[in-house]
Design a protein around this motif. Structure first.
Motif, mmCIF file in Angstrom:
data_model
loop_
_atom_site.group_PDB
_atom_site.id
_atom_site.type_symbol
_atom_site.label_atom_id
_atom_site.label_comp_id
_atom_site.label_asym_id
_atom_site.label_seq_id
_atom_site.Cartn_x
_atom_site.Cartn_y
_atom_site.Cartn_z
ATOM 1 N N GLU A 197 0.866 -1.178 0.000
ATOM 2 C CA GLU A 197 0.000 0.000 0.000
ATOM 3 C C GLU A 197 0.899 1.223 0.000
ATOM 4 N N ALA A 198 0.542 2.195 -0.854
ATOM 5 C CA ALA A 198 1.358 3.397 -1.011
ATOM 6 C C ALA A 198 0.629 4.630 -0.494
ATOM 7 N N GLY A 199 -0.498 4.421 0.156
ATOM 8 C CA GLY A 199 -1.309 5.519 0.664
ATOM 9 C C GLY A 199 -2.757 5.121 0.595
ATOM 10 N N PRO A 200 -3.626 6.065 0.935
ATOM 11 C CA PRO A 200 -5.046 5.737 0.863
ATOM 12 C C PRO A 200 -5.451 5.407 -0.581
ATOM 13 N N ASP A 201 -5.895 4.199 -0.766
ATOM 14 C CA ASP A 201 -6.333 3.735 -2.092
ATOM 15 C C ASP A 201 -5.257 3.820 -3.163
ATOM 16 N N ALA A 202 -4.004 3.590 -2.773
ATOM 17 C CA ALA A 202 -2.897 3.572 -3.739
ATOM 18 C C ALA A 202 -1.996 2.376 -3.439
ATOM 19 N N TRP A 203 -1.490 1.766 -4.505
ATOM 20 C CA TRP A 203 -0.632 0.585 -4.386
ATOM 21 C C TRP A 203 0.556 0.720 -5.304
ATOM 22 N N ARG A 204 1.594 -0.077 -4.990
ATOM 23 C CA ARG A 204 2.781 -0.115 -5.844
ATOM 24 C C ARG A 204 3.335 -1.541 -5.870
ATOM 25 N N TRP A 205 4.081 -1.813 -6.935
ATOM 26 C CA TRP A 205 4.770 -3.087 -7.088
ATOM 27 C C TRP A 205 5.875 -3.128 -6.044
ATOM 28 N N ALA A 206 5.847 -4.108 -5.154
ATOM 29 C CA ALA A 206 6.854 -4.191 -4.091
ATOM 30 C C ALA A 206 6.899 -5.601 -3.513
ATOM 31 N N PRO A 207 7.480 -6.556 -4.263
ATOM 32 C CA PRO A 207 7.585 -7.905 -3.708
ATOM 33 C C PRO A 207 8.315 -7.893 -2.373
ATOM 34 N N ARG A 208 7.829 -8.682 -1.438
ATOM 35 C CA ARG A 208 8.359 -8.718 -0.076
ATOM 36 C C ARG A 208 9.831 -9.140 -0.022
#
Length: 122
Positions: A79-90
């Motif tokens: 999650e990159a913020g409210p209602d935002a996402w980004r590609w970020a494999p753990r």
């Protein structure tokens, strides 16, 4: 072992479905989950809203939000913020599994779709 052909490159590649089956079954209960992950993977470092992802995948926002949350729980997105996402494999292993899954998606769309549907049926 399943053999598939990448028609665009006219090469024969071997994909070990058995090694990807647990990863795909755990992370992608639907083809829409996979498509969302691949779409964000193609845009690394970019924070994307649920509306942007939903529009790109021709889906409604509410089910898209649920899918993105599932992918966050699977460790594929962040999650990159409210209602935002980004590609970020753990971790690197998850990123490598996604790389292999993306190659499989490019070379054998029918095969990976069947794999997801088979997993969803169980």
């Amino acid at each position: 072992m399943y053999i598939c052909t990448n028609l665009s490159e006219r090469k024969l590649s071997t994909v070990n479905f058995l090694s990807l089956r647990p990863f795909i079954g755990r992370c992608f209960p639907t083809v829409a989950h996979l498509e969302a992950a691949l779409w964000l993977r193609a845009r690394p470092g970019i924070d994307l809203s649920v509306d942007e992802v939903a529009a790109a995948l021709y889906l409604d926002a509410a089910p898209t939000r649920d899918r993105l949350r599932d992918l966050c729980r699977a460790g594929i997105l962040a999650e990159a913020g409210p209602d935002a996402w980004r590609w970020a494999p753990r971790d690197a292993a998850l990123a490598a599994a996604m790389d292999e899954t993306a190659r499989l998606h490019e070379s054998d769309l029918r095969g990976i779709t069947a794999l997801i549907h088979d997993g969803a049926a169980r």
